[in-house]
Design a protein around this motif. Structure first.
Motif, PDB file in Angstrom:
ATOM      1  N   MET A   1      23.373  48.922  63.384  1.00 15.88           N
ATOM      2  CA  MET A   1      24.410  49.857  63.015  1.00 15.88           C
ATOM      3  C   MET A   1      25.301  49.198  61.972  1.00 15.88           C
ATOM      4  O   MET A   1      25.936  48.195  62.222  1.00 15.88           O
ATOM      5  CB  MET A   1      25.187  50.241  64.265  1.00 15.88           C
ATOM      6  CG  MET A   1      26.407  51.055  63.983  1.00 15.88           C
ATOM      7  SD  MET A   1      27.182  51.786  65.429  1.00 15.88           S
ATOM      8  CE  MET A   1      27.431  50.427  66.514  1.00 15.88           C
ATOM      9  N   ALA A   2      25.319  49.753  60.777  1.00 14.16           N
ATOM     10  CA  ALA A   2      26.141  49.233  59.681  1.00 14.16           C
ATOM     11  C   ALA A   2      27.310  50.169  59.426  1.00 14.16           C
ATOM     12  O   ALA A   2      27.226  51.370  59.652  1.00 14.16           O
ATOM     13  CB  ALA A   2      25.303  49.098  58.417  1.00 14.16           C
ATOM     14  N   LYS A   3      28.379  49.582  58.954  1.00 12.05           N
ATOM     15  CA  LYS A   3      29.558  50.367  58.619  1.00 12.05           C
ATOM     16  C   LYS A   3      29.900  50.086  57.163  1.00 12.05           C
ATOM     17  O   LYS A   3      29.989  48.941  56.742  1.00 12.05           O
ATOM     18  CB  LYS A   3      30.721  49.964  59.520  1.00 12.05           C
ATOM     19  CG  LYS A   3      31.927  50.837  59.406  1.00 12.05           C
ATOM     20  CD  LYS A   3      32.941  50.407  60.456  1.00 12.05           C
ATOM     21  CE  LYS A   3      34.174  51.238  60.399  1.00 12.05           C
ATOM     22  NZ  LYS A   3      35.164  50.800  61.374  1.00 12.05           N
ATOM     23  N   ILE A   4      30.062  51.158  56.374  1.00  8.99           N
ATOM     24  CA  ILE A   4      30.360  51.045  54.952  1.00  8.99           C
ATOM     25  C   ILE A   4      31.764  51.590  54.719  1.00  8.99           C
ATOM     26  O   ILE A   4      32.115  52.645  55.229  1.00  8.99           O
ATOM     27  CB  ILE A   4      29.352  51.848  54.111  1.00  8.99           C
ATOM     28  CG1 ILE A   4      27.945  51.307  54.329  1.00  8.99           C
ATOM     29  CG2 ILE A   4      29.727  51.817  52.643  1.00  8.99           C
ATOM     30  CD1 ILE A   4      26.863  52.180  53.727  1.00  8.99           C
ATOM     31  N   ALA A   5      32.558  50.859  53.922  1.00  7.00           N
ATOM     32  CA  ALA A   5      33.904  51.327  53.573  1.00  7.00           C
ATOM     33  C   ALA A   5      34.037  51.368  52.058  1.00  7.00           C
ATOM     34  O   ALA A   5      33.668  50.420  51.365  1.00  7.00           O
ATOM     35  CB  ALA A   5      34.954  50.406  54.166  1.00  7.00           C
ATOM     36  N   ILE A   6      34.549  52.470  51.554  1.00  3.73           N
ATOM     37  CA  ILE A   6      34.838  52.610  50.124  1.00  3.73           C
ATOM     38  C   ILE A   6      36.346  52.760  50.017  1.00  3.73           C
ATOM     39  O   ILE A   6      36.914  53.764  50.448  1.00  3.73           O
ATOM     40  CB  ILE A   6      34.125  53.835  49.519  1.00  3.73           C
ATOM     41  CG1 ILE A   6      32.629  53.743  49.771  1.00  3.73           C
ATOM     42  CG2 ILE A   6      34.438  53.952  48.034  1.00  3.73           C
ATOM     43  CD1 ILE A   6      31.886  55.015  49.489  1.00  3.73           C
ATOM     44  N   ASP A   7      36.984  51.721  49.484  1.00  2.00           N
ATOM     45  CA  ASP A   7      38.445  51.689  49.473  1.00  2.00           C
ATOM     46  C   ASP A   7      38.926  50.879  48.288  1.00  2.00           C
ATOM     47  O   ASP A   7      38.540  49.721  48.164  1.00  2.00           O
ATOM     48  CB  ASP A   7      38.939  51.062  50.775  1.00  2.00           C
ATOM     49  CG  ASP A   7      40.442  51.054  50.908  1.00  2.00           C
ATOM     50  OD1 ASP A   7      41.086  51.905  50.283  1.00  2.00           O
ATOM     51  OD2 ASP A   7      40.956  50.205  51.650  1.00  2.00           O
ATOM     52  N   PRO A   8      39.690  51.398  47.405  1.00  3.10           N
ATOM     53  CA  PRO A   8      40.190  52.766  47.334  1.00  3.10           C
ATOM     54  C   PRO A   8      39.215  53.659  46.574  1.00  3.10           C
ATOM     55  O   PRO A   8      38.435  53.195  45.769  1.00  3.10           O
ATOM     56  CB  PRO A   8      41.480  52.621  46.531  1.00  3.10           C
ATOM     57  CG  PRO A   8      41.197  51.500  45.577  1.00  3.10           C
ATOM     58  CD  PRO A   8      40.321  50.544  46.368  1.00  3.10           C
ATOM     59  N   VAL A   9      39.269  54.942  46.878  1.00  2.00           N
ATOM     60  CA  VAL A   9      38.535  55.934  46.103  1.00  2.00           C
ATOM     61  C   VAL A   9      39.400  56.221  44.883  1.00  2.00           C
ATOM     62  O   VAL A   9      40.575  56.546  45.013  1.00  2.00           O
ATOM     63  CB  VAL A   9      38.291  57.218  46.918  1.00  2.00           C
ATOM     64  CG1 VAL A   9      37.657  58.286  46.060  1.00  2.00           C
ATOM     65  CG2 VAL A   9      37.433  56.908  48.132  1.00  2.00           C
ATOM     66  N   THR A  10      38.848  56.072  43.701  1.00  2.00           N
ATOM     67  CA  THR A  10      39.619  56.260  42.481  1.00  2.00           C
ATOM     68  C   THR A  10      39.489  57.678  41.956  1.00  2.00           C
ATOM     69  O   THR A  10      38.762  58.489  42.505  1.00  2.00           O
ATOM     70  CB  THR A  10      39.155  55.274  41.394  1.00  2.00           C
ATOM     71  OG1 THR A  10      37.772  55.498  41.139  1.00  2.00           O
ATOM     72  CG2 THR A  10      39.349  53.841  41.831  1.00  2.00           C
ATOM     73  N   ARG A  11      40.207  57.969  40.905  1.00  2.74           N
ATOM     74  CA  ARG A  11      40.204  59.264  40.222  1.00  2.74           C
ATOM     75  C   ARG A  11      40.937  60.352  41.010  1.00  2.74           C
ATOM     76  O   ARG A  11      40.722  61.525  40.797  1.00  2.74           O
ATOM     77  CB  ARG A  11      38.794  59.742  39.904  1.00  2.74           C
ATOM     78  CG  ARG A  11      37.975  58.732  39.181  1.00  2.74           C
ATOM     79  CD  ARG A  11      37.953  59.030  37.725  1.00  2.74           C
ATOM     80  NE  ARG A  11      37.088  58.074  37.078  1.00  2.74           N
ATOM     81  CZ  ARG A  11      37.302  57.576  35.898  1.00  2.74           C
ATOM     82  NH1 ARG A  11      38.348  57.953  35.213  1.00  2.74           N
ATOM     83  NH2 ARG A  11      36.500  56.700  35.368  1.00  2.74           N
ATOM     84  N   ILE A  12      41.740  59.951  41.974  1.00  2.00           N
ATOM     85  CA  ILE A  12      42.586  60.905  42.688  1.00  2.00           C
ATOM     86  C   ILE A  12      43.997  60.356  42.697  1.00  2.00           C
ATOM     87  O   ILE A  12      44.214  59.167  42.482  1.00  2.00           O
ATOM     88  CB  ILE A  12      42.116  61.149  44.139  1.00  2.00           C
ATOM     89  CG1 ILE A  12      42.182  59.852  44.945  1.00  2.00           C
ATOM     90  CG2 ILE A  12      40.741  61.751  44.187  1.00  2.00           C
ATOM     91  CD1 ILE A  12      42.067  60.049  46.417  1.00  2.00           C
ATOM     92  N   GLU A  13      44.945  61.206  42.971  1.00  2.00           N
ATOM     93  CA  GLU A  13      46.320  60.747  43.095  1.00  2.00           C
ATOM     94  C   GLU A  13      46.549  60.299  44.528  1.00  2.00           C
ATOM     95  O   GLU A  13      46.191  60.992  45.469  1.00  2.00           O
ATOM     96  CB  GLU A  13      47.281  61.881  42.751  1.00  2.00           C
ATOM     97  CG  GLU A  13      48.715  61.443  42.726  1.00  2.00           C
ATOM     98  CD  GLU A  13      49.635  62.546  42.275  1.00  2.00           C
ATOM     99  OE1 GLU A  13      50.813  62.482  42.646  1.00  2.00           O
ATOM    100  OE2 GLU A  13      49.184  63.457  41.576  1.00  2.00           O
ATOM    101  N   GLY A  14      47.116  59.130  44.712  1.00  2.00           N
ATOM    102  CA  GLY A  14      47.331  58.590  46.043  1.00  2.00           C
ATOM    103  C   GLY A  14      46.251  57.596  46.404  1.00  2.00           C
ATOM    104  O   GLY A  14      45.502  57.130  45.557  1.00  2.00           O
ATOM    105  N   HIS A  15      46.156  57.262  47.666  1.00  2.00           N
ATOM    106  CA  HIS A  15      45.181  56.284  48.137  1.00  2.00           C
ATOM    107  C   HIS A  15      44.284  56.943  49.168  1.00  2.00           C
ATOM    108  O   HIS A  15      44.757  57.615  50.071  1.00  2.00           O
ATOM    109  CB  HIS A  15      45.890  55.085  48.767  1.00  2.00           C
ATOM    110  CG  HIS A  15      46.826  54.417  47.821  1.00  2.00           C
ATOM    111  ND1 HIS A  15      46.389  53.597  46.814  1.00  2.00           N
ATOM    112  CD2 HIS A  15      48.165  54.469  47.707  1.00  2.00           C
ATOM    113  CE1 HIS A  15      47.427  53.158  46.127  1.00  2.00           C
ATOM    114  NE2 HIS A  15      48.525  53.677  46.643  1.00  2.00           N
ATOM    115  N   LEU A  16      42.983  56.734  49.041  1.00  2.00           N
ATOM    116  CA  LEU A  16      42.024  57.327  49.965  1.00  2.00           C
ATOM    117  C   LEU A  16      40.991  56.283  50.344  1.00  2.00           C
ATOM    118  O   LEU A  16      40.545  55.496  49.500  1.00  2.00           O
ATOM    119  CB  LEU A  16      41.328  58.531  49.315  1.00  2.00           C
ATOM    120  CG  LEU A  16      40.329  59.287  50.182  1.00  2.00           C
ATOM    121  CD1 LEU A  16      41.044  59.984  51.338  1.00  2.00           C
ATOM    122  CD2 LEU A  16      39.594  60.322  49.352  1.00  2.00           C
TER     123      LEU A  16
END
Length: 59
Positions: free
Chosen positions: A1-16
């Motif tokens: 079981m692997a866990k992937i994190a994409i942080d920060p997602v760009t091209r949006i206003e704010g942080h996701l």
């Protein structure tokens, strides 16, 4: 079981942050987290979903 994190997602206003749990090469669960609250969801409560574009493009 692997866990992937994409942080920060760009091209949006704010942080996701997007996280996904992967098993056997397939995403079995995914979730997102944001630190910016703009209240768009509250404004759209009870409205016809087809009206969302008119509100969100102006915010």
């Amino acid at each position: 079981m692997a866990k992937i994190a994409i942080d920060p997602v760009t091209r949006i206003e704010g942080h996701l942050r997007i996280e996904a749990q992967v098993e056997g090469g397939r995403v079995v669960d995914a979730w997102s987290a944001s630190t910016m609250f703009r209240g768009i969801e509250r404004i759209l409560l009870g409205r016809d979903p087809r009206e969302a574009w008119a509100f969100t493009q102006r915010i």
